[in-house]
Design a protein around this motif. Structure first.
Motif, PDB file in Angstrom:
ATOM      1  N   VAL A 140     -12.863 -49.413  34.650  1.00 59.58           N
ATOM      2  CA  VAL A 140     -13.202 -50.335  33.559  1.00 59.58           C
ATOM      3  C   VAL A 140     -14.128 -49.625  32.576  1.00 59.58           C
ATOM      4  N   LEU A 141     -13.820 -49.765  31.306  1.00 58.14           N
ATOM      5  CA  LEU A 141     -14.658 -49.242  30.228  1.00 58.14           C
ATOM      6  C   LEU A 141     -15.355 -50.412  29.554  1.00 58.14           C
ATOM      7  N   THR A 142     -16.672 -50.338  29.424  1.00 64.33           N
ATOM      8  CA  THR A 142     -17.407 -51.321  28.632  1.00 64.33           C
ATOM      9  C   THR A 142     -17.770 -50.629  27.327  1.00 64.33           C
ATOM     10  N   ARG A 143     -17.151 -51.104  26.260  1.00 64.47           N
ATOM     11  CA  ARG A 143     -17.333 -50.503  24.939  1.00 64.47           C
ATOM     12  C   ARG A 143     -18.719 -50.824  24.376  1.00 64.47           C
ATOM     13  N   PRO A 144     -19.119 -50.109  23.310  1.00 65.37           N
ATOM     14  CA  PRO A 144     -20.436 -50.387  22.714  1.00 65.37           C
ATOM     15  C   PRO A 144     -20.586 -51.828  22.214  1.00 65.37           C
ATOM     16  N   ASP A 145     -19.475 -52.490  21.899  1.00 65.78           N
ATOM     17  CA  ASP A 145     -19.553 -53.884  21.440  1.00 65.78           C
ATOM     18  C   ASP A 145     -19.605 -54.866  22.608  1.00 65.78           C
ATOM     19  N   GLY A 146     -19.626 -54.341  23.856  1.00 68.19           N
ATOM     20  CA  GLY A 146     -19.744 -55.191  25.032  1.00 68.19           C
ATOM     21  C   GLY A 146     -18.427 -55.638  25.634  1.00 68.19           C
ATOM     22  N   ARG A 147     -17.318 -55.348  24.980  1.00 62.44           N
ATOM     23  CA  ARG A 147     -16.020 -55.760  25.525  1.00 62.44           C
ATOM     24  C   ARG A 147     -15.575 -54.813  26.630  1.00 62.44           C
ATOM     25  N   ASP A 148     -14.987 -55.379  27.681  1.00 60.59           N
ATOM     26  CA  ASP A 148     -14.457 -54.585  28.785  1.00 60.59           C
ATOM     27  C   ASP A 148     -12.981 -54.290  28.561  1.00 60.59           C
ATOM     28  N   VAL A 149     -12.589 -53.073  28.916  1.00 62.65           N
ATOM     29  CA  VAL A 149     -11.196 -52.649  28.840  1.00 62.65           C
ATOM     30  C   VAL A 149     -10.812 -52.150  30.228  1.00 62.65           C
ATOM     31  N   ALA A 150      -9.892 -52.860  30.870  1.00 62.65           N
ATOM     32  CA  ALA A 150      -9.439 -52.457  32.198  1.00 62.65           C
ATOM     33  C   ALA A 150      -8.442 -51.309  32.065  1.00 62.65           C
ATOM     34  N   ALA A 151      -8.536 -50.334  32.964  1.00 62.49           N
ATOM     35  CA  ALA A 151      -7.646 -49.174  32.989  1.00 62.49           C
ATOM     36  C   ALA A 151      -7.487 -48.559  31.591  1.00 62.49           C
ATOM     37  N   PRO A 152      -8.589 -48.146  30.963  1.00 60.68           N
ATOM     38  CA  PRO A 152      -8.513 -47.629  29.599  1.00 60.68           C
ATOM     39  C   PRO A 152      -7.715 -46.329  29.515  1.00 60.68           C
ATOM     40  N   SER A 153      -7.046 -46.155  28.384  1.00 62.76           N
ATOM     41  CA  SER A 153      -6.341 -44.901  28.128  1.00 62.76           C
ATOM     42  C   SER A 153      -7.361 -43.862  27.662  1.00 62.76           C
ATOM     43  N   GLU A 154      -6.948 -42.606  27.620  1.00 58.50           N
ATOM     44  CA  GLU A 154      -7.851 -41.574  27.124  1.00 58.50           C
ATOM     45  C   GLU A 154      -8.208 -41.846  25.663  1.00 58.50           C
ATOM     46  N   ALA A 155      -7.246 -42.361  24.896  1.00 61.67           N
ATOM     47  CA  ALA A 155      -7.517 -42.682  23.489  1.00 61.67           C
ATOM     48  C   ALA A 155      -8.581 -43.771  23.367  1.00 61.67           C
ATOM     49  N   GLN A 156      -8.555 -44.777  24.251  1.00 64.87           N
ATOM     50  CA  GLN A 156      -9.566 -45.838  24.220  1.00 64.87           C
ATOM     51  C   GLN A 156     -10.930 -45.300  24.611  1.00 64.87           C
ATOM     52  N   MET A 157     -10.968 -44.389  25.594  1.00 65.80           N
ATOM     53  CA  MET A 157     -12.245 -43.784  25.982  1.00 65.80           C
ATOM     54  C   MET A 157     -12.792 -42.939  24.836  1.00 65.80           C
ATOM     55  N   ALA A 158     -11.922 -42.170  24.184  1.00 66.51           N
ATOM     56  CA  ALA A 158     -12.346 -41.323  23.061  1.00 66.51           C
ATOM     57  C   ALA A 158     -12.860 -42.175  21.905  1.00 66.51           C
ATOM     58  N   ALA A 159     -12.215 -43.308  21.645  1.00 68.34           N
ATOM     59  CA  ALA A 159     -12.646 -44.188  20.553  1.00 68.34           C
ATOM     60  C   ALA A 159     -14.029 -44.775  20.846  1.00 68.34           C
ATOM     61  N   ALA A 160     -14.259 -45.173  22.094  1.00 69.58           N
ATOM     62  CA  ALA A 160     -15.573 -45.722  22.465  1.00 69.58           C
ATOM     63  C   ALA A 160     -16.653 -44.653  22.298  1.00 69.58           C
ATOM     64  N   LEU A 161     -16.361 -43.422  22.725  1.00 63.83           N
ATOM     65  CA  LEU A 161     -17.334 -42.345  22.566  1.00 63.83           C
ATOM     66  C   LEU A 161     -17.564 -42.017  21.094  1.00 63.83           C
ATOM     67  N   ALA A 162     -16.515 -42.103  20.285  1.00 64.45           N
ATOM     68  CA  ALA A 162     -16.676 -41.863  18.842  1.00 64.45           C
ATOM     69  C   ALA A 162     -17.634 -42.879  18.249  1.00 64.45           C
ATOM     70  N   ASP A 163     -17.534 -44.132  18.685  1.00 67.28           N
ATOM     71  CA  ASP A 163     -18.460 -45.170  18.204  1.00 67.28           C
ATOM     72  C   ASP A 163     -19.896 -44.850  18.627  1.00 67.28           C
ATOM     73  N   VAL A 164     -20.059 -44.401  19.876  1.00 66.16           N
ATOM     74  CA  VAL A 164     -21.399 -44.078  20.376  1.00 66.16           C
ATOM     75  C   VAL A 164     -21.979 -42.893  19.608  1.00 66.16           C
ATOM     76  N   TYR A 165     -21.210 -41.831  19.493  1.00 65.85           N
ATOM     77  CA  TYR A 165     -21.718 -40.609  18.861  1.00 65.85           C
ATOM     78  C   TYR A 165     -21.924 -40.772  17.358  1.00 65.85           C
ATOM     79  N   SER A 166     -21.169 -41.669  16.721  1.00 66.37           N
ATOM     80  CA  SER A 166     -21.362 -41.892  15.279  1.00 66.37           C
ATOM     81  C   SER A 166     -22.593 -42.740  15.013  1.00 66.37           C
ATOM     82  N   GLY A 167     -23.031 -43.492  16.043  1.00 67.57           N
ATOM     83  CA  GLY A 167     -24.193 -44.357  15.894  1.00 67.57           C
ATOM     84  C   GLY A 167     -23.906 -45.625  15.120  1.00 67.57           C
ATOM     85  N   LYS A 168     -22.618 -45.891  14.829  1.00 61.77           N
ATOM     86  CA  LYS A 168     -22.323 -47.067  14.004  1.00 61.77           C
ATOM     87  C   LYS A 168     -22.314 -48.368  14.790  1.00 61.77           C
ATOM     88  N   MET A 169     -22.275 -48.278  16.126  1.00 61.30           N
ATOM     89  CA  MET A 169     -22.252 -49.502  16.930  1.00 61.30           C
ATOM     90  C   MET A 169     -23.461 -49.550  17.840  1.00 61.30           C
TER      91      MET A 169
END
Length: 120
Positions: A7-36
């Motif tokens: 399970v991935l918990t995104r910076p916006d608090g939403r959970d994503v079950a069985a995330p794809s690599e693209a979903q994990m990369a998008a969540a990290l992009a949000d974290v590293y950009s500091g926009k969320m």
């Protein structure tokens, strides 16, 4: 039979079950950009967890600035910590994604062997 879950918990608090690599990369992009950030105005973070229905759970949080924390628990309810949380700073988003790939592949020994900071 023991079922594994991821399970991935995104910076916006939403959970994503069985995330794809693209979903994990998008969540990290949000974290590293500091926009969320979190709703209270603090820096954002995302957490990837994996575990088994009848036991162990592992979690790796990546926060703004590349702060990474890895924790091991006896169960999904975080009742007993199996080890002190490990921390490190990962400057590159790609390196954080590599750590999460290890999580998704359930490679706990490889995660433990990373250059974690010492508490000494």
């Amino acid at each position: 039979m023991t079922q594994a879950w991821l399970v991935l918990t995104r910076p916006d608090g939403r959970d994503v079950a069985a995330p794809s690599e693209a979903q994990m990369a998008a969540a990290l992009a949000d974290v590293y950009s500091g926009k969320m950030g979190d709703p209270d105005g603090g820096p954002g973070s995302a957490v990837l967890r994996f575990g088994y229905d009848d036991g162990l759970m592992y979690e790796m949080e990546v926060a703004a600035g590349g702060a990474v924390r890895f924790a091991e628990w006896s169960d999904r309810d975080c009742e007993i910590a199996l080890a002190a949380p490990r921390t490190m700073t990962v400057a590159r988003q790609a390196d954080a994604l590599q750590l999460w790939r290890l999580m998704a592949q359930r490679q706990v020994a490889k995660i433990r062997s990373q250059p974690w900071l010492s508490d000494d």
